[in-house]
Each structure stands twice: as C-alpha cells, then as structure tokens.
Enzyme design. Structure first.
Site, mmCIF file in Angstrom:
data_model
loop_
_atom_site.group_PDB
_atom_site.id
_atom_site.type_symbol
_atom_site.label_atom_id
_atom_site.label_comp_id
_atom_site.label_asym_id
_atom_site.label_seq_id
_atom_site.Cartn_x
_atom_site.Cartn_y
_atom_site.Cartn_z
ATOM 1 N N SER A 104 7.533 33.026 5.265
ATOM 2 C CA SER A 104 7.574 34.127 5.003
ATOM 3 C C SER A 104 6.244 34.903 4.951
ATOM 4 O O SER A 104 6.100 36.245 4.472
ATOM 5 C CB SER A 104 7.819 34.202 3.466
ATOM 6 O OG SER A 104 6.917 33.583 2.556
ATOM 7 N N THR A 150 6.926 36.157 0.434
ATOM 8 C CA THR A 150 5.463 36.908 0.547
ATOM 9 C C THR A 150 4.491 36.134 -0.302
ATOM 10 O O THR A 150 4.912 35.551 -1.328
ATOM 11 C CB THR A 150 5.537 38.442 -0.112
ATOM 12 O OG1 THR A 150 6.753 39.209 0.779
ATOM 13 C CG2 THR A 150 4.294 39.194 -0.178
ATOM 14 N N THR A 173 2.463 39.078 4.057
ATOM 15 C CA THR A 173 3.814 38.748 4.376
ATOM 16 C C THR A 173 4.288 38.941 5.695
ATOM 17 O O THR A 173 3.541 39.784 6.605
ATOM 18 C CB THR A 173 4.728 39.792 3.300
ATOM 19 O OG1 THR A 173 6.051 39.410 3.426
ATOM 20 C CG2 THR A 173 4.784 41.284 3.858
ATOM 21 N N ARG A 190 9.676 48.206 10.856
ATOM 22 C CA ARG A 190 10.096 48.140 9.294
ATOM 23 C C ARG A 190 8.907 47.700 8.636
ATOM 24 O O ARG A 190 8.161 46.620 8.733
ATOM 25 C CB ARG A 190 11.152 47.493 9.102
ATOM 26 C CG ARG A 190 11.469 47.517 7.349
ATOM 27 C CD ARG A 190 10.943 46.403 6.785
ATOM 28 N NE ARG A 190 11.201 46.112 5.252
ATOM 29 C CZ ARG A 190 10.821 45.312 4.485
ATOM 30 N NH1 ARG A 190 9.804 44.664 4.815
ATOM 31 N NH2 ARG A 190 11.335 45.391 3.225
ATOM 32 N N THR A 204 6.459 40.797 -5.187
ATOM 33 C CA THR A 204 7.074 39.973 -3.943
ATOM 34 C C THR A 204 8.748 40.428 -4.222
ATOM 35 O O THR A 204 9.166 40.607 -5.238
ATOM 36 C CB THR A 204 7.247 38.545 -4.058
ATOM 37 O OG1 THR A 204 7.643 37.957 -5.252
ATOM 38 C CG2 THR A 204 5.697 38.182 -3.652
ATOM 39 N N GLY A 205 9.451 40.379 -3.438
ATOM 40 C CA GLY A 205 10.943 40.717 -3.609
ATOM 41 C C GLY A 205 11.100 42.067 -2.527
ATOM 42 O O GLY A 205 10.533 42.409 -1.745
HETATM 43 N N1 ASP Z 1 8.341 42.418 -0.468
HETATM 44 C C1 ASP Z 1 8.424 42.054 1.015
HETATM 45 C C2 ASP Z 1 8.821 43.024 1.820
HETATM 46 O O1 ASP Z 1 9.509 43.707 1.345
HETATM 47 C C3 ASP Z 1 9.255 40.989 1.072
HETATM 48 C C4 ASP Z 1 9.086 39.925 0.014
HETATM 49 O O2 ASP Z 1 8.523 39.529 -0.945
HETATM 50 O O3 ASP Z 1 10.419 39.113 -0.056
HETATM 51 O O4 ASP Z 1 8.403 43.155 3.038
#
Ligand code: ASP
Length: 363
Positions: A84, A212, A230, A240, A263-264
């Site tokens: 990730s 991330t 990330t 993106r 994160t997320g």
């Molecule tokens: N926040 C990150 C993103 O949207 C991805 C993640 O943390 O899972 O790129």
C-alpha cells in the site's frame, strides 16, 4: 468604535484575549496528558510498528520529529511486502505505480507534498525536499518526477511481481466482455465475469485494497510533525489523487495544538478536510480520541450517496484517524470496530485498539 474593532474585541473575549493578541494557544486549553514535562510519543497506522520504533529511536537521541517520522515511514516505503506504500505498492488501472505523500513540520508550519509520482520509492523524502527547497507545497506527476531527478533521487521500477500479478488478476476478472482472460479451459464460459469472494468486502461490494502509512510524533523539544505516504487506491484511474498528499485532508499539524493524519477512503477526507478538523477539535478542548471520533461522525453524517451506504445507511468504506496533542496525549478512531494504531511512548512499540462509531458484526 468601528465594526472591525468591535468584532476584534468580541472575538478576543470569546477566545481569551492573550491567545488572540499573541497568536499563541495556551497549552492548558489542550486536553489530555497531565501537566509537567511533555513526554515524546510517536503514533502511526497499524502497519507502522517498524516506523514508530525507528522514529522513537531517533527522537530519543535528539532528532526533530519530522526527520524521525520520515525515517520511520521510509522503512515501510522500502518494504515490498507492504503493498500500500512505496516500492511494491499496488499500481493504477494501467499497471503503473503512482505514489502520493506529504509532510508537515510543526515548528515552522511548513509543508511539502507530491502526488501521482512515478518511479521514486520514497515520495515522503521528495515531499520533504519540496518543503525545504521550493517555494511550493505540492508538485504532481511529471513535474514532481523532474524535481525529484533534479535533487538526485534515483528512478526505479516500483512494480514488484506480486503487485503486477494482483493487478493482472483484477484486470482479468473485471469483465467477461473485454479481451483480458484469466486461465481457462475449452469448456469454460463467462470467463472473468465475476470477481470471486476474496475480492468482495463485507458489504458485498468490490473490494479495492487500499492502505497507507501515516506517522505523527512529538519530540523531546515538544515539537510536532507528521507524514502520510501511500500508493493510494489500488487500480485507481491514472492521475487519481487521494487525501494523503493534501494538507488538511490526509494530515495536518499545528505545533501549539496537535498533529493528526488518516488512512482509508481518501475521497471522504478530501470533502471533509478531515485532518485539519481533528486538530481543530483538539483546539476546542477535545482529547485526541474524541477529536478523531468527532470527525468520523462528520464523515458518516456527510455520506449521503446511496452507492456508499449499506442497508442501514452506514458507510461501505472505512476511514481511520490517528492524533497526538501538544501535551503528549494520543488517540485514534475509525468508523467500524476492530481498528488499531501503532504507538511508541518511549518504552516500547505496541498496537492499541482505537475508538469506533459502529461495532462490526464480526468485530
Ligand atoms: N487514503 C488513501 C487514499 O485514498 C488510501 C488508504 O489509506 O487506504 O489514497
């Protein structure tokens, strides 16, 4: 008295005249740890046990919090097993790894970031150089790569075989009407029609692996800093950009108040300015955990699109927050139960459970 002057005095009375006039925020208004010397602390997302350990080693020998957190996350960026972040991160829909990262330095209130950066395995280091050696905060794509090259960063192929195979599997199972076929026999029909179970999440939706690392720290001088890095959403559209390189969304730090990151689902943080809000809630006197939970509630409240809600109206995605305040208290929260954060308080690194809004059926 002019309206402006009256307004100034009204605000001064509301916030505490000293705070407004001097521009400093009294530590006593920040909730959490006890009075006395502020102990150093490092927090990160759960994939950051090595990062918090490395960062705390540096902090205890006198390093600045920003140097420490960047060195910490570099270990994870370099690790091909963390798919990730950095080298070995899952690629975009065309099979190309594009990385996002940002850093924020509390004492100088400066920040640097890169987005959609290809071929450089430590985007957090490039973000640091953007902060230190340009008049800008965010560089993207080809411009970010040229800037990195100019500063001596070496290019390399970031796509490991494991990440390429995961991407190929995803591509071959997306549709039975395109030209990409998974292994099949002469009698098979509807090849690639459905992504099998392991790629579906608990809501039955297509599971886009994401991940991330965020890392925040308070150093021996009482200074705060943070970094988020990330490879973003797996198999994303080329170009993106998520929340991670956006100051205020994927991370934020105010040296007098606190530091936070996430994160997320990045899109949720982008439309809620989430990390800045966590810091603002700490400013208003909430503990780090309460502040994180408040922002989780806002995200849920603002999540109005049916395609992102389950049958009970709850989000079909996850967002997690990690925070430290200027007094050394830390905490985290996310939408569903079962989340953890990595913490090092100078004695040992450990995983701590974080607060949540909804209990998962299985969590
Ligand atoms: N926040 C990150 C993103 O949207 C991805 C993640 O943390 O899972 O790129």
């Amino acid at each position: 008295m002019s309206a402006t002057r009256r307004e100034f005095l009204r605000q001064a009375a509301a916030t505490g005249a000293g705070a407004l006039v001097t521009g400093t925020i009294p530590l006593s208004s920040i909730a959490g740890a006890a009075d006395g010397p502020v102990p150093p602390v490092v927090v990160s997302s759960a994939n950051g046990m090595s990062a918090v350990t490395r960062a705390m080693e540096m902090i205890t020998t006198g390093s600045d919090a920003l140097d420490a957190v960047i060195a910490g996350v570099n270990l994870v960026e370099d690790d091909p097993n963390d798919m990730s972040v950095g080298y070995g991160g899952l690629p975009n829909e065309e099979g190309v790894v594009e990385l996002d990262a940002a850093v924020m330095h509390g004492p100088t209130h400066q920040a640097g970031a890169v987005a959609s950066l290809r071929n450089i395995k430590n985007p957090s280091q490039v973000a640091r150089v953007v902060m230190d050696r340009s008049d800008h905060v965010l560089l993207v794509g080809e411009g970010a790569l040229r800037f990195a090259r100019a500063h001596g960063f070496k290019e390399q192929d970031l796509l490991t075989d494991k990440a390429r195979e995961a991407w190929l599997y995803w591509k071959e199972h997306l549709s039975n009407t395109d030209d990409w076929l998974p292994p099949h026999g002469p009698d098979d029909k509807d090849i690639g029609a459905l992504l099998p179970e392991p790629l579906r999440n608990e809501f039955g939706a297509f599971f886009r692996h994401s991940g991330t690392i965020h890392c925040s720290a308070l150093d021996l001088k009482g200074n705060l800093s943070c970094v988020t890095t990330t490879s973003g959403l797996a198999f994303k559209m080329p170009g993106r950009v998520g929340d991670s390189p956006i100051i205020g969304a994927g991370l934020y730090c105010d040296n007098a108040i606190g530091t936070a990151g996430s994160t997320g689902r990045g899109e949720a943080n982008l439309i809620n300015c989430s990390s800045r809000m966590v810091v603002e809630y700490m400013h208003a006197g909430k503990t780090p955990e309460e502040a994180c939970l408040e922002v989780v509630k806002q995200i849920v409240e603002h999540n109005r699109m049916k395609r992102l809600r389950d049958a009970q109206g709850r989000p079909t995605f996850e967002v997690s927050f990690y925070a430290i305040n200027a007094r050394g208290a830390h905490g985290g929260a996310r939408i569903y139960s079962g989340g953890k954060m990595a913490v090092h308080d100078g004695t040992a690194a450990r995983l701590e459970p974080i607060a949540y809004l909804y209990k998962k059926d299985n969590g």
